[in-house]
Design an enzyme around this catalytic site. Sequence first.
Site, PDB file in Angstrom:
ATOM      1  N   ASP A  53      25.937 -19.440  30.396  1.00  0.00           N
ATOM      2  CA  ASP A  53      26.568 -19.839  28.673  1.00  0.00           C
ATOM      3  C   ASP A  53      24.824 -20.610  28.226  1.00  0.00           C
ATOM      4  O   ASP A  53      24.680 -21.276  29.552  1.00  0.00           O
ATOM      5  CB  ASP A  53      27.035 -20.362  28.930  1.00  0.00           C
ATOM      6  N   GLU A  55      23.992 -17.926  47.621  1.00  0.00           N
ATOM      7  CA  GLU A  55      23.643 -16.677  48.872  1.00  0.00           C
ATOM      8  C   GLU A  55      24.429 -17.347  49.670  1.00  0.00           C
ATOM      9  O   GLU A  55      24.089 -16.176  51.039  1.00  0.00           O
ATOM     10  CB  GLU A  55      21.945 -17.883  49.149  1.00  0.00           C
TER      11      GLU A  55
HETATM   12  C1  BGC Z   1      27.626 -18.198  24.063  1.00  0.00           C
HETATM   13  C2  BGC Z   1      28.596 -19.125  21.936  1.00  0.00           C
HETATM   14  C3  BGC Z   1      29.399 -20.035  22.063  1.00  0.00           C
HETATM   15  C4  BGC Z   1      27.636 -20.873  22.458  1.00  0.00           C
HETATM   16  C5  BGC Z   1      27.776 -22.605  23.394  1.00  0.00           C
HETATM   17  C6  BGC Z   1      26.609 -18.857  23.707  1.00  0.00           C
HETATM   18  O1  BGC Z   1      25.669 -18.943  23.533  1.00  0.00           O
HETATM   19  O2  BGC Z   1      27.502 -17.272  23.544  1.00  0.00           O
HETATM   20  O3  BGC Z   1      30.006 -17.957  22.257  1.00  0.00           O
HETATM   21  O4  BGC Z   1      29.061 -20.615  21.435  1.00  0.00           O
HETATM   22  O5  BGC Z   1      27.161 -20.341  23.825  1.00  0.00           O
HETATM   23  O6  BGC Z   1      28.768 -22.426  23.714  1.00  0.00           O
END
Ligand code: BGC
Length: 550
Positions: A216, A273
């Site tokens: 993310d 890995e």
């Molecule tokens: C996720 C979002 C989130 C953000 C912060 C992103 O890009 O997809 O839903 O609010 O990261 O974690």
Amino acid sequence: MLEFEPSIHLSPKVGKRDDLWWKGAIIYQIYPRSFADSDGDGIGDLPGITARLDHVAGLGVDAIWISPFMRSPQADYGYDVSDYRDVDPMFGTLADFDRLVERAHALDLKVMIDFVPSHTSIEHRWFRESRASRDNPKADWYVWADPKEDGTPPNNWLSVFGGAAWEFDTGRGQYYLHNFLRQQPDLNFHNPEVIEALTEEARFWFERGIDGFRIDAIDFGVHDPELRDNPPRPPQRDQHGATTPFNMQYQLWNKARPELCEKFFKPVFRMSEAYGAVCLLGEISGDTSLQRMADYSSGGGLDMAYSFQLLSCTLAEVRQHVEEAEACLGDGWACWAFSNHDCFRSATRFGGRNPDDRLRRMIPQLLCSLRGSICFYQGEELGLEETELTYEQLQDPVGKTFWPASKGRDGCRTPMPWQTQAEHGGFTSGTPWLPVGPVNQALAVDRQDGDPDSVLNATRAFLHWRKRQEALRTGDMAFVDAGEGLLVFSRRTAAQSLLCAFNITDSERQFELDAIEGDAGCPTATGERAGHRVTLPAYGVFFATITDAS
Ligand code: BGC
Ligand code: MG
């Protein structure tokens, strides 16, 4: 100034990643709160997902990616993790997760999960410790800085979700950095202990048998230790057409820092890995994201990256973005999406309110014909629309902050409709956390199941056909100028050459191409071929076989 060049190259093509299953895979994104609720609390959960995996596997996709279900106070609906190694009770238990993985694997679905390493929840024990004093063992695990002389934040960095990217902590008498909500303090990637700890949190899930991570907001991982001010930029508009202060800066010093590969991707890659054919997919965004998608995935420590380019453009702009990516990808690998849990649903974005059914059928086929891997958002197989919500119905803090110019992300997060006649679309026996939305309820799975012309059946037929088209999975891609309103491109491997043609308008289009040899036998094609000429009805789709050399 915004250039980026990775230093040491780490090839994803060597080492233990011998089975590159993720290359050209269709990865079905499940937003767990809104997929299926098994216990009537109005919130989707892991047993709910497991019970509905047959639907997912039946579509002909290769993998699932589940948005965060780890322990979290849910300030940002799971993207604020307070314990990376446990399932939030609202979603179930670790045993439920194990059962989910077992079922998915039995159905031949790979399992990817979200990893949110750039920040934690304010309630994570690491942050509690870090904020307790300026000299505890984790004092430097987050990004702390003194106020300026006048008490204001250390620099001009802004949060994506509004306001300054800094929150003052009275205990330490310092500010901490948060690129999103103030409940999401940013981890300090310059501290090797943090990287080691995060790598171990990731290992935990590999040990449980997952096949990969979607990582993310990862380009916020590393910040400039000198905390230099970002430069101003001409105001940009977001997907709602609104301008927020965040978009009035170049995120030069707080994002997309060149140290990201060495500091984070490569250590995680090396650890991974040991787990065979797994995949690391990074979520990246911003001005330089296409070039970075290439750099990160061609030796930078990721297998692939996806950017936001196709999540906010028009259909007519798809070609320009994909060509731009193709021009820089080299050995890298792209991952595309038209919809996700942060952006307007594709049917609404491309077709407005009450989009044409032919357009709804075309969208998944166009998306899944592009070169790269595909993240396919839950409900895209139904042609679901963005749900209109009132201010009172909003849950997303982003919508609450930017209302009315931006309504936030709830409209794409409303629950999956499973049964047209059931209350709340059969999503829950309780009260759903967001309404299903009457328009989407009418598009429920059971109703579309029985309709041979439905978006659902077209998507299934197309994806099953696609599985057998090597060129669509891994072939090269080149656009063809076929005329206004048409998106036409070739996909080629040594063994197969295909032409993919899409009419992105609501009126008939024709084009002619000498290279066309015959029909490719796609069961969902609506266009017709006479010799080298193809006629496409409104939002028509056609696949032709073409000569090798054209
Ligand atoms: C996720 C979002 C989130 C953000 C912060 C992103 O890009 O997809 O839903 O609010 O990261 O974690
Ligand atoms: Mg539930």
